[in-house]
Design an enzyme around this catalytic site. Structure first.
Site, PDB file in Angstrom:
ATOM      1  N   GLU A 170       1.199  -0.781   0.191  1.00 37.45           N
ATOM      2  CA  GLU A 170       0.098   0.094   0.411  1.00 37.45           C
ATOM      3  C   GLU A 170       0.233   1.395   0.204  1.00 37.45           C
ATOM      4  O   GLU A 170       1.858   0.845   0.302  1.00 37.45           O
ATOM      5  CB  GLU A 170      -0.933  -0.191   1.064  1.00 37.45           C
ATOM      6  CG  GLU A 170      -1.738  -1.169   1.112  1.00 37.45           C
ATOM      7  CD  GLU A 170      -2.865  -0.635   2.326  1.00 37.45           C
ATOM      8  OE1 GLU A 170      -3.060  -0.211   3.265  1.00 37.45           O
ATOM      9  OE2 GLU A 170      -3.935  -2.101   2.505  1.00 37.45           O
ATOM     10  N   HIS A 186      -9.810   9.736   2.635  1.00 42.37           N
ATOM     11  CA  HIS A 186      -8.646   9.049   1.874  1.00 42.37           C
ATOM     12  C   HIS A 186      -9.646   8.795   0.432  1.00 42.37           C
ATOM     13  O   HIS A 186     -10.122   9.605  -0.071  1.00 42.37           O
ATOM     14  CB  HIS A 186     -10.276   7.612   1.954  1.00 42.37           C
ATOM     15  CG  HIS A 186      -9.279   6.013   1.201  1.00 42.37           C
ATOM     16  ND1 HIS A 186      -9.004   5.846   0.053  1.00 42.37           N
ATOM     17  CD2 HIS A 186      -8.927   5.056   1.851  1.00 42.37           C
ATOM     18  CE1 HIS A 186      -8.553   4.325  -0.157  1.00 42.37           C
ATOM     19  NE2 HIS A 186      -8.676   3.907   1.004  1.00 42.37           N
ATOM     20  N   ARG A 217      -1.774   9.250   1.209  1.00 43.31           N
ATOM     21  CA  ARG A 217      -3.007   9.638   1.241  1.00 43.31           C
ATOM     22  C   ARG A 217      -3.442  11.152   0.953  1.00 43.31           C
ATOM     23  O   ARG A 217      -4.166  11.719   0.718  1.00 43.31           O
ATOM     24  CB  ARG A 217      -3.728   8.860   2.304  1.00 43.31           C
ATOM     25  CG  ARG A 217      -4.237   7.679   1.835  1.00 43.31           C
ATOM     26  CD  ARG A 217      -4.330   6.876   3.024  1.00 43.31           C
ATOM     27  NE  ARG A 217      -4.905   5.502   2.790  1.00 43.31           N
ATOM     28  CZ  ARG A 217      -5.382   4.312   3.303  1.00 43.31           C
ATOM     29  NH1 ARG A 217      -5.677   4.993   4.709  1.00 43.31           N
ATOM     30  NH2 ARG A 217      -5.494   3.291   3.066  1.00 43.31           N
ATOM     31  N   HIS A 234     -12.083   9.910   6.247  1.00 49.15           N
ATOM     32  CA  HIS A 234     -11.863   8.570   6.566  1.00 49.15           C
ATOM     33  C   HIS A 234     -11.497   7.500   8.043  1.00 49.15           C
ATOM     34  O   HIS A 234     -11.484   6.862   8.453  1.00 49.15           O
ATOM     35  CB  HIS A 234     -10.676   7.749   5.571  1.00 49.15           C
ATOM     36  CG  HIS A 234     -10.677   6.180   5.475  1.00 49.15           C
ATOM     37  ND1 HIS A 234     -11.625   5.170   5.182  1.00 49.15           N
ATOM     38  CD2 HIS A 234      -9.267   5.507   5.663  1.00 49.15           C
ATOM     39  CE1 HIS A 234     -10.579   4.323   5.575  1.00 49.15           C
ATOM     40  NE2 HIS A 234      -9.503   4.215   5.580  1.00 49.15           N
ATOM     41  N   ARG A 253      -1.505   9.014   9.032  1.00 45.85           N
ATOM     42  CA  ARG A 253      -1.354   7.565   8.885  1.00 45.85           C
ATOM     43  C   ARG A 253      -1.078   7.267   8.033  1.00 45.85           C
ATOM     44  O   ARG A 253      -1.444   6.888   7.051  1.00 45.85           O
ATOM     45  CB  ARG A 253      -2.653   6.897   9.521  1.00 45.85           C
ATOM     46  CG  ARG A 253      -2.756   5.996   9.957  1.00 45.85           C
ATOM     47  CD  ARG A 253      -4.500   4.812  10.075  1.00 45.85           C
ATOM     48  NE  ARG A 253      -5.572   4.879   8.510  1.00 45.85           N
ATOM     49  CZ  ARG A 253      -5.220   3.852   8.197  1.00 45.85           C
ATOM     50  NH1 ARG A 253      -5.554   3.408   8.266  1.00 45.85           N
ATOM     51  NH2 ARG A 253      -6.530   4.864   7.157  1.00 45.85           N
TER      52      ARG A 253
END
Length: 507
Positions: free
Chosen positions: A117, A232, A273, A332, A367
């Site tokens: 990811e 997100h 992100r 998100h 995050r």
């Protein structure tokens, strides 16, 4: 209506997601009560998580690499010692979940199948049933907790207030179908999840509106960095509220982001992100639409790798193998929360927090993908271990709920205050922020602070106004530069003349 008083005689856990139930399981055979605002196993973000659990378990990986990636994503606001402690505990967290029955995806030789990811330097995302990791983990801990006589699960029992006296926790006021109950206890864990329901575009359950922050703040606890909201970048825009999530793992398998002209939105679709969300927002503001193009990669493998996402897209009339998937940024994950140490202790004696509601120092300003489920398991276990070490009550069995579920639970009517708060917070404290928008939002939220949702919205917006820089998930158009020194924003409760707790944000 008369408030019944019940002596819990054990810790009370507010929230039945991964963090709360992990703590309850780890505490066993010592007793506890778990409060769930709805039915246990519903209304929690855990069950919706697609991405997986980040853990350095591959042969080319180690916890220090995982820590360095986490620190880089956190944009200066992570606590390095916390990051290293949690990433070092990640392999054991996977083993603990497996021991309790979590069915992680594995290769033919039995090794864990690892995904990639954004902002991870290695394949270290442990999945279960492709994109159903959260659902699998929630089923695992719910099933385990239900089998334990030490765990008393109270469905449809929202916490209304954390009771305090003499500077410490004394109990929890609980709403039940049969009227309010005062559960007396001197140990409370908040595990209530995030704040995505404050926004009109979110991938979270709409019930996730920061109730834990309101409970902690009104009780007098310190909050930290509540302005830090992660959006997100790939929420599926098909007219569903909350928006279905298209996992970052889809881009890890090669999908790209394009506009309606076929132009790439950014060259690296696996950037952090906040970077991807800002790039998409720029396209939307310029009048373009944004799409995820998975037709080539993963292409024909889409349904096999991401069965839930594939089914959702097909239900909306889209075939990911043939069609572009319309996406946009959506609220998100909340990086801020109740300030705690590594044992989960908040600033009030007897109050603990774990999971998304807590600010441990792991996530910083942004995050790293799939660190959230990891934090919930690791920190939930650490809280329970701290309780055992400090000698929490170990005598009588925990009280069972006194109410009966013979009648169906009746959902309340939509709350117009919640609807208004969502509009105001989205407009003022979205992907891009500035002083004018934040001040306008504060003015509209001011009269709504007696409502928990209005209070939390106000806290988020005020903290965003005080952070006069751009860092991680927080972008100020009027302060586009990142300050040379990273500083936390602390939200400290104070009392006005009427005795109502008011926000006082300090840096």
């Amino acid at each position: 209506m008369t408030t019944r008083v019940v002596d819990a005689g054990c810790p009370v856990i507010i929230g039945a997601g991964l963090a709360g139930l992990t703590a309850a399981i780890e505490l066993s055979p010592l007793p506890c009560v778990v409060l769930s605002a709805g039915a246990v196993s519903t209304g929690t973000s855990t069950g919706w998580a697609q991405g997986g659990v980040a853990a350095a378990v591959g042969p080319d990986d180690d916890p220090e690499r995982h820590a360095e990636d986490t620190l880089a994503a956190g944009a200066g606001l992570c606590e390095p010692d916390v990051v290293r402690a949690i990433t070092a505990a990640a392999p054991e967290a996977i083993a603990w979940l497996s021991a309790h029955g979590a069915d992680f995806d594995r290769a033919a030789d039995g090794s864990l199948r690892l995904g990639l990811e954004g902002a991870h330097g290695r394949r270290r995302i442990v999945h279960a049933h492709g994109d159903r990791t959260g659902a699998e983990l929630l089923e695992t801990v719910v099933d385990t907790a239900r089998r334990l006589p030490s765990v008393s699960l109270w469905d449809h029992s929202p916490a209304l207030e954390i009771l305090t006296g003499g500077g410490r926790v004394t109990g929890v006021l609980v709403g039940t179908p049969d009227g309010p109950v005062e559960l007396r206890t001197d140990v409370v864990l908040l595990a209530t999840g995030g704040i995505g329901g404050l926004y009109t575009h979110t991938t979270n359950p709409l019930s996730s509106r920061g109730q834990g922050l309101a409970l902690a703040y009104r009780a007098g606890a310190t909050l930290r960095d509540v302005e830090m909201v992660q959006f997100h970048p790939t929420a599926l825009e098909v007219g569903i509220d909350p928006m279905p999530l298209v996992s970052e793992a889809v881009r890890g398998e090669g999908a790209i982001l394009v506009n309606e002209l076929g132009e790439w939105v950014l060259r690296n679709p696996l950037s952090a992100r906040d970077v991807v969300s800002r790039a998409e927002w720029a396209q939307l503001q310029a009048g373009h639409r944004v799409f995820l193009d998975a037709r080539t990669d993963p292409g024909e493998r889409f349904a096999e790798l991401f069965g839930s996402i594939y089914a959702t897209a097909r239900k909306a009339g889209l075939d990911p193998v043939k069609d572009l998937l319309p996406v946009r940024p959506a609220a998100h994950y909340h990086m801020g929360g109740v300030l705690v140490d590594l044992a989960g202790r908040a600033s009030i004696e007897g109050l603990y927090a774990a999971g998304e509601v807590a600010s441990t120092g792991l996530h910083g300003a942004n995050r790293l993908a799939s660190n959230s489920l990891l934090e919930a398991v690791v920190c939930g276990r650490w809280v329970a271990q701290q309780w055992r070490a400090s000698g929490v009550p170990a005598g009588s069995p925990p009280p069972r709920p006194a109410h009966s579920w013979a009648e169906a639970w009746q959902q309340g009517t939509p709350d117009p205050v919640v609807a208004r708060v969502r509009e105001v917070v989205t407009a003022g404290a979205g992907v891009l922020r500035d002083a004018d928008g934040l001040r306008a939002a504060l003015a509209e939220l001011e009269p709504l602070r007696t409502h928990d949702t209005g209070l939390v919205g106000h806290l988020v917006v005020e903290a965003a106004l005080r952070r006069e820089e751009s860092r991680g998930g927080h972008t100020r158009l009027d302060f586009p530069q990142t300050a040379p020194q990273a500083r936390h924003v602390l939200t400290l409760p104070s009392l006005n003349g009427a005795g109502r707790r008011e926000p006082a944000v300090a840096r």
